[in-house]
Design an enzyme around this catalytic site. Structure first.
Site, short mmCIF file in Angstrom:
data_model
loop_
_atom_site.label_atom_id
_atom_site.label_comp_id
_atom_site.label_asym_id
_atom_site.label_seq_id
_atom_site.Cartn_x
_atom_site.Cartn_y
_atom_site.Cartn_z
N LYS A 1 32.34 43.60 47.50
CA LYS A 1 32.41 44.95 46.91
C LYS A 1 33.24 44.94 45.63
O LYS A 1 32.83 45.54 44.62
CB LYS A 1 33.02 45.92 47.94
N THR A 2 34.37 44.26 45.64
CA THR A 2 35.19 44.19 44.43
C THR A 2 34.47 43.42 43.32
O THR A 2 34.50 43.80 42.15
CB THR A 2 36.54 43.52 44.74
N THR B 1 35.39 50.15 53.90
CA THR B 1 34.95 49.38 55.07
C THR B 1 34.57 50.32 56.21
O THR B 1 34.06 49.85 57.23
CB THR B 1 36.08 48.44 55.54
N ASP C 1 39.37 51.13 45.73
CA ASP C 1 39.16 50.39 46.98
C ASP C 1 39.71 51.18 48.16
O ASP C 1 40.67 51.95 48.01
CB ASP C 1 39.87 49.03 46.88
N ARG D 1 33.70 35.27 51.45
CA ARG D 1 35.13 34.98 51.31
C ARG D 1 35.56 33.89 52.29
O ARG D 1 36.33 32.99 51.94
CB ARG D 1 35.95 36.25 51.53
#
Length: 356
Positions: free
Chosen positions: A70-71, A164, A115, A223
């Site tokens: 997302k980032t 999230t 965020d 990640r």
């Protein structure tokens, strides 16, 4: 989130010392972004249309589990639009004044990445409604009956919100986003591409089977794949000739207690207690937490989501139960009725003490 989550090699949350490495591995353009094909296609149309109109892009909401990109997508949006990006988070905005200070300093066309937007305070959230829709905020000056609302015009900007837990966003806020996308977990083949790309950037030699071994243990999350790659790289450098193949990757991840399905020590402890101590359940969460020596929140929020998604554990009104796949994964022979929530003989009798 309990601190245990941040200490796990297979935890999806970013560790404090990972920001520099992640920044180096992030793709800079939409064409370089691996996976999420539907999201990329839809977002590409949104951004191209905005550029053709020579205007700002619609506000974008990205939802999904941690570690899915997302980032990274927010930074790609800024790069594709040729605009600067301002990064902040919901927990950092506790007052409407905090948000007003950020909004009033934005440049025209700037991208504001927020965020964990669902954790923003309610007063700031209500101010954001007007800012997103009318590009205006009302700044309250004074207190009590003498208070005055001063309208402050804002330059057009694009808000990119990430969450999230999209279900916690109030409908008025969710409806103000022009484009909403949900990030899915990655397929192993997509994660293999992520591993190969990251290996090239890190100057690490890996073959197809080595990349596949790492991808298969990455829990569908880029990640985690990048984190495992770095740990396997260290092992290959110290214990081998620096080349990552299937055997080296398997041995390295065995040292770090990450098995072939991506389960770590905590995951196996939960399954082991459920199967060996309670006959596969059902058993209450509190009892299960005591059995593995962890906090209740750690088991519920850190271990269980992945075990449920993998079909190894099920949550039922009577308690937690191990599925037949859990017995198979642990290499144990399962009773004929294992994994059936309706089987009265499957319970340990303890779940009633806790009402779970």
């Amino acid at each position: 989130m309990p601190s245990e989550a941040a200490d796990r090699l297979v935890g999806p949350e970013a560790e404090t010392d990972e920001s520099a490495v992640e920044a180096a591995l992030r793709p800079k353009e939409l064409g370089e972004f691996i996976g999420q094909s539907k999201v990329r296609e839809q977002l590409d149309l949104v951004l191209k249309a905005a550029r053709q109109r020579q205007g700002t892009a619609d506000h974008v909401l990205l939802s999904g589990a941690p570690g899915l990109g997302k980032t990274t997508l927010s930074m790609i949006i800024a790069a594709e639009m040729g605009a600067p990006i301002r990064i902040t988070s919901g927990p950092a905005i506790q007052h409407a004044g905090d948000l007003a200070a950020i909004l009033s300093s934005l440049q025209e066309g700037e991208i504001l990445f927020l965020d964990e937007i669902h954790r923003m305070s309610r007063p700031a959230e209500e101010m954001l409604y007007m800012a997103m829709e009318d590009f205006r905020v009302d700044v309250i000056v004074g207190k009590g009956p003498g208070a005055t609302a001063i309208p402050l015009e804002l330059p057009p900007f694009t808000l990119v919100g990430a969450t999230t837990r999209a279900g916690l966003l109030p409908p008025p806020l969710r409806d103000r986003f022009g484009f909403t996308a949900h990030m899915e977990f990655y397929e192993p083949a997509e994660l293999e591409q992520v591993v190969h790309r990251s290996a090239r950037l890190l100057d690490v030699r890996t073959d197809a089977e080595g990349a596949a071994e790492i991808a298969g243990r990455s829990r569908g999350t880029p990640r985690i794949a990048n984190r495992l790659l770095r740990r396997v790289r260290d092992y290959a450098q110290v214990k081998a000739d620096g080349v990552i193949d299937r055997e080296i990757a398997s041995r390295a991840l065995g040292v770090y207690e990450v098995d072939e399905r991506g389960l770590d020590r905590l995951d196996r402890a939960v399954l082991g207690a459920l199967v060996k101590l309670f006959g596969g359940g059902p058993v209450g969460l509190s009892t299960l937490s005591v059995a593995v020596g962890e906090e209740r929140e750690t088991v519920e929020e850190v271990a269980e989501p992945f075990l449920v998604r993998e079909g190894l554990l099920a949550r039922t009104p009577r308690g937690r139960i191990a599925t037949p796949a859990a017995w198979d994964h642990l290499g144990l022979a399962r009773p004929p009725q294992a994994g059936r929530p309706s089987d009265p003989a499957a319970g340990s009798g303890q779940q009633g003490l806790f009402g779970e």
